[in-house]
Design a protein around this motif. Structure first.
Motif, short mmCIF file in Angstrom:
data_model
loop_
_atom_site.label_atom_id
_atom_site.label_comp_id
_atom_site.label_asym_id
_atom_site.label_seq_id
_atom_site.Cartn_x
_atom_site.Cartn_y
_atom_site.Cartn_z
N THR A 92 -54.43 -8.13 -22.47
CA THR A 92 -53.61 -8.09 -21.26
C THR A 92 -52.15 -8.29 -21.65
O THR A 92 -51.81 -9.24 -22.36
CB THR A 92 -54.05 -9.21 -20.28
OG1 THR A 92 -54.00 -10.46 -20.95
CG2 THR A 92 -55.47 -8.96 -19.79
N THR A 93 -51.33 -7.39 -21.20
CA THR A 93 -49.90 -7.48 -21.49
C THR A 93 -49.13 -7.43 -20.17
O THR A 93 -49.56 -6.79 -19.21
CB THR A 93 -49.42 -6.32 -22.38
OG1 THR A 93 -49.75 -5.08 -21.76
CG2 THR A 93 -50.07 -6.39 -23.75
N LYS A 94 -48.06 -8.11 -20.17
CA LYS A 94 -47.23 -8.10 -18.97
C LYS A 94 -46.44 -6.81 -18.94
O LYS A 94 -45.89 -6.38 -19.94
CB LYS A 94 -46.26 -9.29 -18.99
CG LYS A 94 -46.95 -10.62 -18.92
CD LYS A 94 -45.90 -11.73 -18.93
CE LYS A 94 -46.54 -13.08 -18.93
NZ LYS A 94 -45.54 -14.16 -19.00
N LYS A 95 -46.42 -6.21 -17.79
CA LYS A 95 -45.63 -4.99 -17.65
C LYS A 95 -44.18 -5.39 -17.39
O LYS A 95 -43.89 -6.21 -16.52
CB LYS A 95 -46.16 -4.14 -16.51
CG LYS A 95 -47.54 -3.59 -16.82
CD LYS A 95 -47.94 -2.54 -15.85
CE LYS A 95 -49.27 -1.95 -16.24
NZ LYS A 95 -49.66 -0.86 -15.40
N ARG A 96 -43.33 -4.81 -18.19
CA ARG A 96 -41.91 -5.14 -18.06
C ARG A 96 -41.17 -3.90 -17.58
O ARG A 96 -41.56 -2.76 -17.85
CB ARG A 96 -41.34 -5.57 -19.40
CG ARG A 96 -41.97 -6.82 -19.95
CD ARG A 96 -41.31 -7.20 -21.24
NE ARG A 96 -41.95 -8.39 -21.81
CZ ARG A 96 -41.68 -8.85 -22.98
NH1 ARG A 96 -40.81 -8.26 -23.76
NH2 ARG A 96 -42.29 -9.94 -23.41
N SER A 97 -40.16 -4.20 -16.99
CA SER A 97 -39.31 -3.08 -16.57
C SER A 97 -38.50 -2.62 -17.78
O SER A 97 -38.39 -3.32 -18.78
CB SER A 97 -38.38 -3.50 -15.43
OG SER A 97 -37.50 -4.49 -15.91
N ASN A 104 -34.53 -7.39 -24.18
CA ASN A 104 -35.30 -8.04 -25.23
C ASN A 104 -34.98 -7.45 -26.60
O ASN A 104 -34.78 -8.16 -27.58
CB ASN A 104 -36.79 -7.93 -24.92
CG ASN A 104 -37.65 -8.74 -25.88
OD1 ASN A 104 -37.16 -9.66 -26.53
ND2 ASN A 104 -38.91 -8.38 -25.98
#
Length: 112
Positions: A92-97, A104
């Motif tokens: 599971t990975t966080k979706k980033r804009s 980053n």
């Protein structure tokens, strides 16, 4: 008639006694020879029994090792199955804009 027999016995008593002694010695030697052969056979049987006991001990040891190895194999199979299931799960990975990703990357590549 009895006189003839006694004369014959008197004449040949040494030979008759010798014949009886020879027969007695033959029977005695046979008994001794049989006893010795029986003792040899008993010794061989005892040696074979000892060898069988040693081999049975080794067989028991191999059986014990076999069960230990089987247990280890079962444990490894469970571990492999568990790791395969973990690999099937997608992390599971966080979706980033895109803006957060750009920020980053720039923060990591800035020269200090």
């Amino acid at each position: 008639m009895i006189n003839k027999i006694t004369q014959t016995l008197k004449k040949y008593w040494k030979y008759l006694l010798g014949l009886i002694a020879v027969l007695f010695s033959i029977f005695t030697l046979n008994k001794i020879r049989k006893r010795k052969s029986i003792e040899k056979i008993d010794k061989k049987i005892n040696k074979n029994e000892k060898a069988v006991e040693k081999i049975e001990g080794k067989v028991e040891e191999v059986k014990r090792q076999k069960t230990v190895v089987k247990e280890k194999v079962v444990a490894k199979k469970k571990q492999i199955k568990k790791t395969k299931q973990q690999l099937k799960k997608t992390p599971t990975t966080k979706k980033r804009s895109t803006a957060a990703a750009k920020k980053n990357i720039i923060s990591k590549t800035k020269k200090k």
